[in-house]
Write an enzyme that holds these catalytic residues in place. Structure first.
Site, short mmCIF file in Angstrom:
data_model
loop_
_atom_site.label_atom_id
_atom_site.label_comp_id
_atom_site.label_asym_id
_atom_site.label_seq_id
_atom_site.Cartn_x
_atom_site.Cartn_y
_atom_site.Cartn_z
N HIS A 17 0.83 -1.21 0.00
CA HIS A 17 0.00 0.00 0.00
C HIS A 17 0.87 1.26 0.00
CE1 HIS A 17 -3.65 2.37 0.98
NE2 HIS A 17 -2.79 3.14 1.60
N GLU A 18 1.80 1.33 0.94
CA GLU A 18 2.65 2.52 1.05
C GLU A 18 3.60 2.64 -0.13
OE1 GLU A 18 1.93 4.75 3.09
OE2 GLU A 18 0.56 3.55 4.32
N HIS A 21 1.92 4.73 -2.85
CA HIS A 21 2.05 6.17 -2.59
C HIS A 21 3.47 6.65 -2.90
CE1 HIS A 21 -1.86 6.31 -0.80
NE2 HIS A 21 -1.53 5.61 0.28
#
Length: 347
Positions: A17-18, A21
């Site tokens: 997920h990170e 980003h």
């Protein structure tokens, strides 16, 4: 081993997920102070040559973050203005914001596909493979090989639809189940499930039916399984979310880290296939939750970006900060409540 599996599963989901980003922030030349897995005190950290970012692993493996310049209201004069997030075009900010969600969905789909490719995949149709001889379903006329097409006049396409609809139904009453038998004949049967209590006194309802567990193999079947299963999990998340607001299910039915830890232990008994399915399910779950436009979630930040793009005006920073802080407080309060509830369930 349960603790190790728990840390690995959450670690992979958070990392992916990170990473979404982070990679898109870098691609759009946003200055990133830190890429962190976990919260709390640092376990270890390092810098790469010619890279401003501090890569860090922290002690509590239940989340993570990418600290970007200009993400919050700041005036860091050490960072050039063209490298601050708030100075990027609206679509760049939107891509960076939603990249984590997209990564979670991709991970979920790929894990489902790989799992089906390695272990084979069952049918996604609501095809009945098992009927208990003394069960309520058998007495009502349901037999092995029947296909469920409706529950209480609502169409079902997958076995997951069947489970979800029967779970949300009023199981103290008879349920109308429409089936198609082996001959292609359609008929309605009415089943009142058997009430069952476990050793802890928890009540559940048994229909005495199970999915056809025949395995199919190959790339085509695996891709179809992953596609339908992904859609089914996502759809179940929408229905569950609606049920929370309509009161069909209570907040007490939600699970936090302690509850997930217990589920990891249960799934590990099914071997690697069980853990892989849980990884895919939780990854899709995290992606969906982050789409919700609630403060502290990516969906809220995306909504703010879209509103600013449409109106051409910046949302008041102080109001945004207050709303975000209230959202965080409510989220932490909910997490504490769920964690206490999960702990009490262990005893």
């Amino acid at each position: 081993m349960t603790l190790i599996y728990f840390i690995l599963i959450l670690g992979i989901i958070v990392f992916i997920h990170e990473l979404g980003h982070f990679l898109w922030a870098k691609k759009n030349h946003v200055y990133c102070y830190e890429f962190s897995l976990g919260f709390g005190p640092k376990l270890f950290s390092f810098n790469r040559k010619n890279d401003e970012t501090l890569y860090c692993v922290r002690i509590f493996p239940i989340g993570g973050y990418v600290a970007m310049a200009g993400e919050e209201v700041d005036d860091d004069k050490k960072v050039p203005n063209d490298k601050k997030l708030y100075n990027k075009k609206w679509y760049q900010k939107l891509i960076i914001t939603l990249a984590g969600v997209l990564n979670n969905f991709i991970l979920g789909f790929l894990v489902l596909f790989i799992m089906a490719l390695c272990y084979g995949s069952t049918t996604t149709k609501p095809l009945i493979g098992v009927v208990g001889k003394d069960s309520a379903s058998y007495k009502a006329g349901i037999r092995k090989g029947d296909v469920i097409v409706k529950i209480n006049d609502k169409k079902v396409k997958t076995w997951d639809d069947v489970i979800l609809d029967l779970t949300l139904a009023n199981n103290s009453k008879k349920q109308k189940i429409t089936i198609t038998d082996k001959s292609g004949n359609k008929k309605d049967v009415y089943v009142k499930p058997t009430k069952v209590k476990d050793k802890k006194g928890n009540t559940s309802y048994s229909y005495g039916i199970g999915l056809d567990s025949t395995k199919k193999r190959g790339i085509v079947h695996s891709f179809k399984y992953a596609t339908v299963k992904f859609e089914s999990i996502f759809k179940s998340m929408i229905i569950t979310f609606k049920a929370l607001f309509t009161g069909k299910i209570g907040v007490s039915s939600l699970s936090g880290p302690v509850g997930i830890y217990s589920i990891v232990g249960q799934q590990s008994k099914a071997g690697l296939a069980g853990l892989l399915y849980l990884l895919a399910y939780l990854s899709i779950n995290v992606g969906f939750i982050n789409l919700v436009p609630f403060p502290a979630f990516d969906g809220y930040r995306a909504l703010i970006i879209i509103i600013e793009a449409i109106t051409g005006k910046k949302v008041n920073a102080k109001v945004d900060a207050i709303v975000n802080n209230i959202g965080l407080f409510l989220l932490f309060a909910l997490m504490i409540f769920i964690t206490i509830k999960d702990i009490l369930k262990l005893f």
